[in-house]
Design a protein around this motif. Sequence first.
Motif, PDB file in Angstrom:
ATOM      1  N   UNK A 303       0.831  -1.212   0.000  1.00 25.20           N
ATOM      2  CA  UNK A 303       0.000   0.000   0.000  1.00 25.20           C
ATOM      3  C   UNK A 303       0.862   1.256   0.000  1.00 25.20           C
ATOM      4  N   UNK A 304       1.970   1.179   0.704  1.00 29.18           N
ATOM      5  CA  UNK A 304       2.870   2.336   0.719  1.00 29.18           C
ATOM      6  C   UNK A 304       3.480   2.554  -0.648  1.00 29.18           C
ATOM      7  N   UNK A 305       3.780   1.468  -1.324  1.00 31.75           N
ATOM      8  CA  UNK A 305       4.296   1.600  -2.686  1.00 31.75           C
ATOM      9  C   UNK A 305       3.255   2.305  -3.556  1.00 31.75           C
ATOM     10  N   UNK A 306       1.991   1.891  -3.396  1.00 31.83           N
ATOM     11  CA  UNK A 306       0.941   2.517  -4.198  1.00 31.83           C
ATOM     12  C   UNK A 306       0.822   4.006  -3.878  1.00 31.83           C
ATOM     13  N   UNK A 307       0.902   4.354  -2.607  1.00 27.05           N
ATOM     14  CA  UNK A 307       0.833   5.766  -2.220  1.00 27.05           C
ATOM     15  C   UNK A 307       2.004   6.533  -2.819  1.00 27.05           C
ATOM     16  N   UNK A 308       3.200   5.937  -2.724  1.00 26.48           N
ATOM     17  CA  UNK A 308       4.396   6.625  -3.213  1.00 26.48           C
ATOM     18  C   UNK A 308       4.367   6.776  -4.730  1.00 26.48           C
ATOM     19  N   UNK A 309       3.778   5.809  -5.418  1.00 24.87           N
ATOM     20  CA  UNK A 309       3.735   5.875  -6.880  1.00 24.87           C
ATOM     21  C   UNK A 309       2.763   6.941  -7.361  1.00 24.87           C
ATOM     22  N   UNK A 310       1.692   7.175  -6.606  1.00 26.98           N
ATOM     23  CA  UNK A 310       0.677   8.122  -7.071  1.00 26.98           C
ATOM     24  C   UNK A 310      -0.089   7.528  -8.239  1.00 26.98           C
ATOM     25  N   UNK A 311      -0.276   8.321  -9.265  1.00 25.65           N
ATOM     26  CA  UNK A 311      -0.999   7.839 -10.431  1.00 25.65           C
ATOM     27  C   UNK A 311      -0.178   6.778 -11.155  1.00 25.65           C
ATOM     28  N   UNK A 312      -0.759   5.636 -11.400  1.00 25.87           N
ATOM     29  CA  UNK A 312      -0.079   4.576 -12.136  1.00 25.87           C
ATOM     30  C   UNK A 312      -0.701   4.470 -13.517  1.00 25.87           C
ATOM     31  N   UNK A 313       0.069   4.742 -14.551  1.00 26.23           N
ATOM     32  CA  UNK A 313      -0.483   4.583 -15.889  1.00 26.23           C
ATOM     33  C   UNK A 313      -0.751   3.112 -16.182  1.00 26.23           C
TER      34      UNK A 313
END
Length: 415
Positions: A303-313
Amino acid sequence: MLQRPRGTRDFLPHEMEARSEVEGRMREAARRFGYGQVRTPAFEELELFTLRSGPGIVNEMYSFEDKGGRALALRPELTAPALRLFVNEARVLPKPLRWYYVDDCFRYERPQKGRYRQFWQFGAELIGADSAAADAEAVLLADAALRAAGLDYEMKVGHLALLRSLLADLDEGARRNVMALLDKREMDALGGALDALGRGDLLGPLRELVSATTLDEAFGVTGSLPGEGRLRATAGLLEAAGLDFSFNFGIVRGLDYYTGMVFEGFAANLGAENQVVGGGAYRLAHLFGGEDTPSVGFAIGFDRVMVALGEVPVPRRTVVAVLSTAEGLEDAFRAAAALRGAGLRAELDLSGRGLGAQMTRAAKGADFAVLIGAREASAGVVGFKNLATGIQETLPLEEAVARAAGREVSAAADR
RNA sequence: GCCAGGGUGGGGUAGCUGGUCAUCCUAGGGGACUGUGGAUCCCCCGACCCGGGUUCGAGUCUCGGCCCUGGCCCCA
């Protein structure tokens, strides 16, 4: 109105697409390293986790008694279950075992940025390997998974032996206290604590150790130690593999079962909870009744990775809207089936409204429209409209499917 | 467990020095439109987190709870 439980989240389709995309990239990284996926139960005997982490963590877990009076808990992490699985069912498999997992875990904690009560971990365990090469592989896989996800982060590698050697004379409580202060880099408080212990002499070496950026500096503080050769070999392998990392000998890792090399990774823009990965070499199997099996592993906070990535194309697939009047509805279902058979995403308009309204809807999200009204149905053709160019043609269904799939079907090729 | 800030239609918001039928945008539904484009116009739907208190009257003040955001603690 019912509320979702605190610290949990719902994920809508567009969020799940992004999560699946990132998860898929991490899985692929693990596969390429030869790791196979394992899955364990969402709940286990409570004792599994207290054996690993001590009785204090019961307060931080979702623990409960089932109708048979068993003391159980929702898993708060995945390393202990994986090692339990190893001890239960996989002791005789040829080692080393290369396992990875992606599953949800549960902790009863106060939610904040990047911390939820239900959260997902991606991790791997390399079980039954005890070498510099094994240590290096774990670090490299963690890095590969994070890089594959598209994350920019900093990898820190350390070793517990150095800190432990400096603190060897202290008793358990004092050592824990000192390590906690070191972990937080509270050097003033650390100095005070050491003075209170009558070990103010340790402050200088500790300060030097945690600020050391090379192996020579670090072992210069502690003198040579068992494990030095292996750590130097590990570092050599990481460098040979081209890994971008730095040393940090202040990494503490909470628990006693870590035996040597440890590592942590940090990403920006995550606030107070910026650690995205943690791992190291450990021995845990013996706690669960197995042989004393050296292992190395890590867990990534998904989940932290997802937060850090922001928008994922997310790669977008071609969408074909299938429009029809009542007379064309059966043909529309046939057309949708043909489109799906070609691997396309076909969305039937179910509204029963006029074609104008259907086209309005199609124009919002589709790349092509396949239109079947009474005229097309009776002629056995379809209207095929490219919504980007506005060009509409009347075509046989097969050709419309081929066009949407990006293939031109020439009349010559058919002959 | 502690601290700070916050909760108004599905999403985003105005109102918040008590008293107009609670504002606007957006999304959604319908229509103008019985065979063709994201437009336009019209209509509809839909909210003051929950509970107690003060008051003639509470979205507004007050207390408690729940939840959200961030931080502390913890972090396996």
